[in-house]
Scaffold this motif. Structure first.
Motif, PDB file in Angstrom:
ATOM      1  N   UNK A  96       0.860  -1.189   0.000  1.00 14.51           N
ATOM      2  CA  UNK A  96       0.000   0.000   0.000  1.00 14.51           C
ATOM      3  C   UNK A  96       0.892   1.233   0.000  1.00 14.51           C
ATOM      4  N   UNK A  97       1.145   1.818  -1.143  1.00 15.15           N
ATOM      5  CA  UNK A  97       2.083   2.947  -1.224  1.00 15.15           C
ATOM      6  C   UNK A  97       1.739   4.120  -0.322  1.00 15.15           C
ATOM      7  N   UNK A  98       0.465   4.251   0.071  1.00 14.08           N
ATOM      8  CA  UNK A  98       0.059   5.379   0.904  1.00 14.08           C
ATOM      9  C   UNK A  98       0.088   5.053   2.397  1.00 14.08           C
ATOM     10  N   UNK A  99       0.663   3.925   2.773  1.00 19.53           N
ATOM     11  CA  UNK A  99       0.694   3.524   4.187  1.00 19.53           C
ATOM     12  C   UNK A  99       1.514   4.500   5.025  1.00 19.53           C
ATOM     13  N   UNK A 100       1.038   4.703   6.258  1.00 16.41           N
ATOM     14  CA  UNK A 100       1.732   5.552   7.225  1.00 16.41           C
ATOM     15  C   UNK A 100       2.293   4.672   8.341  1.00 16.41           C
ATOM     16  N   UNK A 101       3.555   4.862   8.652  1.00 17.14           N
ATOM     17  CA  UNK A 101       4.208   4.056   9.683  1.00 17.14           C
ATOM     18  C   UNK A 101       4.841   4.975  10.713  1.00 17.14           C
ATOM     19  N   UNK A 102       4.548   4.726  11.978  1.00 18.60           N
ATOM     20  CA  UNK A 102       5.192   5.430  13.079  1.00 18.60           C
ATOM     21  C   UNK A 102       5.984   4.405  13.887  1.00 18.60           C
ATOM     22  N   UNK A 103       7.292   4.590  13.940  1.00 17.00           N
ATOM     23  CA  UNK A 103       8.162   3.739  14.745  1.00 17.00           C
ATOM     24  C   UNK A 103       8.350   4.382  16.121  1.00 17.00           C
ATOM     25  N   UNK A 104       8.484   3.541  17.150  1.00 11.52           N
ATOM     26  CA  UNK A 104       8.689   4.039  18.506  1.00 11.52           C
ATOM     27  C   UNK A 104       9.857   3.295  19.145  1.00 11.52           C
ATOM     28  N   UNK A 131      10.553   9.224  19.743  1.00  7.11           N
ATOM     29  CA  UNK A 131      11.475   8.872  20.821  1.00  7.11           C
ATOM     30  C   UNK A 131      10.658   8.756  22.094  1.00  7.11           C
ATOM     31  N   UNK A 132      10.292   7.535  22.477  1.00  6.17           N
ATOM     32  CA  UNK A 132       9.462   7.320  23.665  1.00  6.17           C
ATOM     33  C   UNK A 132       9.700   5.925  24.206  1.00  6.17           C
ATOM     34  N   UNK A 133       9.392   5.753  25.474  1.00  6.32           N
ATOM     35  CA  UNK A 133       9.559   4.481  26.176  1.00  6.32           C
ATOM     36  C   UNK A 133       8.242   3.717  26.126  1.00  6.32           C
ATOM     37  N   UNK A 135       6.962   2.033  28.246  1.00  4.36           N
ATOM     38  CA  UNK A 135       6.266   2.139  29.535  1.00  4.36           C
ATOM     39  C   UNK A 135       5.365   3.372  29.592  1.00  4.36           C
ATOM     40  N   UNK A 136       5.384   4.188  28.526  1.00  7.66           N
ATOM     41  CA  UNK A 136       4.619   5.436  28.490  1.00  7.66           C
ATOM     42  C   UNK A 136       3.584   5.413  27.361  1.00  7.66           C
ATOM     43  N   UNK A 137       2.596   4.515  27.443  1.00 10.88           N
ATOM     44  CA  UNK A 137       1.652   4.373  26.327  1.00 10.88           C
ATOM     45  C   UNK A 137       0.878   5.647  26.007  1.00 10.88           C
ATOM     46  N   UNK A 138       0.529   6.432  27.038  1.00 15.76           N
ATOM     47  CA  UNK A 138      -0.224   7.662  26.769  1.00 15.76           C
ATOM     48  C   UNK A 138       0.617   8.649  25.959  1.00 15.76           C
ATOM     49  N   UNK A 139       1.895   8.744  26.272  1.00 16.82           N
ATOM     50  CA  UNK A 139       2.762   9.638  25.510  1.00 16.82           C
ATOM     51  C   UNK A 139       2.921   9.147  24.073  1.00 16.82           C
ATOM     52  N   UNK A 140       3.059   7.841  23.920  1.00 20.45           N
ATOM     53  CA  UNK A 140       3.178   7.270  22.572  1.00 20.45           C
ATOM     54  C   UNK A 140       1.940   7.600  21.746  1.00 20.45           C
ATOM     55  N   UNK A 141       0.774   7.387  22.332  1.00 20.38           N
ATOM     56  CA  UNK A 141      -0.475   7.660  21.618  1.00 20.38           C
ATOM     57  C   UNK A 141      -0.590   9.143  21.284  1.00 20.38           C
ATOM     58  N   UNK A 142      -0.252  10.007  22.230  1.00 19.42           N
ATOM     59  CA  UNK A 142      -0.358  11.448  22.000  1.00 19.42           C
ATOM     60  C   UNK A 142       0.542  11.893  20.846  1.00 19.42           C
ATOM     61  N   UNK A 143       1.777  11.386  20.816  1.00 18.10           N
ATOM     62  CA  UNK A 143       2.688  11.746  19.730  1.00 18.10           C
ATOM     63  C   UNK A 143       2.246  11.141  18.404  1.00 18.10           C
ATOM     64  N   UNK A 144       1.739   9.908  18.451  1.00 17.99           N
ATOM     65  CA  UNK A 144       1.305   9.242  17.225  1.00 17.99           C
ATOM     66  C   UNK A 144       0.117   9.958  16.595  1.00 17.99           C
ATOM     67  N   UNK A 145      -0.698  10.626  17.410  1.00 24.88           N
ATOM     68  CA  UNK A 145      -1.850  11.351  16.875  1.00 24.88           C
ATOM     69  C   UNK A 145      -1.439  12.475  15.925  1.00 24.88           C
ATOM     70  N   UNK A 146      -0.197  12.920  16.018  1.00 22.26           N
ATOM     71  CA  UNK A 146       0.284  13.957  15.113  1.00 22.26           C
ATOM     72  C   UNK A 146       0.472  13.444  13.690  1.00 22.26           C
ATOM     73  N   UNK A 165       9.585  -5.879  30.112  1.00 23.88           N
ATOM     74  CA  UNK A 165       8.716  -5.403  31.197  1.00 23.88           C
ATOM     75  C   UNK A 165       8.581  -6.543  32.201  1.00 23.88           C
ATOM     76  N   UNK A 166       9.004  -6.329  33.423  1.00 22.47           N
ATOM     77  CA  UNK A 166       9.152  -7.404  34.393  1.00 22.47           C
ATOM     78  C   UNK A 166       7.835  -8.072  34.766  1.00 22.47           C
TER      79      UNK A 166
END
Length: 269
Positions: A96-104, A131-133, A135-146, A165-166
């Motif tokens: 899918x040439x129009x695919x969007x990928x966000x790496x974390x 650039x996120x950990x 362990x910080x899912x809310x931050x990941x989601x917030x940045x990915x929304x951009x 994750x222990x």
């Protein structure tokens, strides 16, 4: 977005899992300390090299399936590790040439190599890095929304990283919080190394030896424990299986052997 990382900020005195994994897969983005730790691990448990290769083939098959058969056009790859062959954006955008990928990721060396990941394979697609950990899912989601549209299905990926994750309850919480943020029709692709013995004994002992090097420990869980990450989701066939047995390519059927890592793809209702 990735930043340039000064080489002197990268600790080359302690082995690091992403670099060791890169070594097992035949990559060159690793240091002597990583190669020594990786070779010592493989001497105790040779099956780790089979698992490393099977994990990349699992990524290729699952991403290809999601883009081609499920129509997914957005991918959130959490804990991606070092770029090697056939990364998520390359597989998705080839279908899918129009695919969007966000790496974390938050590893300094991974971020130093992020520019390699940020090269689109198509003009229509988007490939970027957070650039996120994990362990910080809310931050990941917030940045990915951009970058990603959270009103359309998103393929969430945790590929061999949640063993860092222990506590299993924390693992389940991280996964659940990300999946809660994505809409119906989104998918979860997840795999982790398991305390099984499909390719021989020694996995647990090798992992304990690795943990003793000062590297970030990795917990080997049972397939039953891994399956708990998919609670509330609808697994696609064939369910949770050794990576090599998840919809193997037609040419490989009959030659496929199970490895000591289990994974699955599931859909959010």
């Amino acid at each position: 977005m990735a930043e340039e990382i000064a080489p002197d900020l990268i600790d080359v005195t302690v082995p690091q899992s992403a670099r060791i994994w890169n070594h097992w897969m035949g990559g060159k983005d690793n240091y002597k300390v990583d190669r020594e730790a990786g070779d010592a691990y493989a001497a105790m448990f040779p099956g780790i090299r089979d698992l490393a290769k099977a994990s990349r083939q699992f990524l290729i098959r699952t991403v290809r399936h999601l883009a081609r058969e499920e129509g997914i056009r957005q991918f959130l790859d959490i804990g991606t590790g070092l770029p090697t062959m056939q990364n998520t954006h390359e597989v998705a955008q080839s279908v899918a040439p129009d695919a969007k990928i966000v790496y974390v990721d938050n590893d300094l060396m991974v971020l130093a190599h992020a520019r390699a990941l940020l090269v689109n394979t198509t003009d229509e697609g988007v490939t970027t890095y957070i650039n996120a950990d994990l362990h910080e899912p809310e931050r990941i989601v917030a940045d990915a929304r951009n970058v990603l549209n959270f009103t359309e299905p998103i393929a969430v990926m945790f590929m061999g990283v949640l063993g860092h994750v222990t506590e299993l309850d924390d693992v389940k919480s991280i996964v659940a919080r990300v999946m809660q943020a994505v809409p119906s029709g989104s998918t979860l692709t997840l795999w982790d190394s398991t305390a099984t013995s499909h390719t021989g004994e020694g996995f647990t002992d090798a992992q304990e030896g690795y943990d003793d090097t000062g590297a970030v420990p990795y917990v080997l869980r049972s397939p039953a424990e891994v399956s708990q990450c998919f609670e509330g989701l609808e697994m696609l066939e064939p369910g949770l299986v050794p990576l090599s047995l998840w919809r193997p390519d037609q040419v490989d059927i009959g030659d496929v052997k199970p490895v000591d890592g289990y994974g699955a793809v599931a859909r959010k209702p």
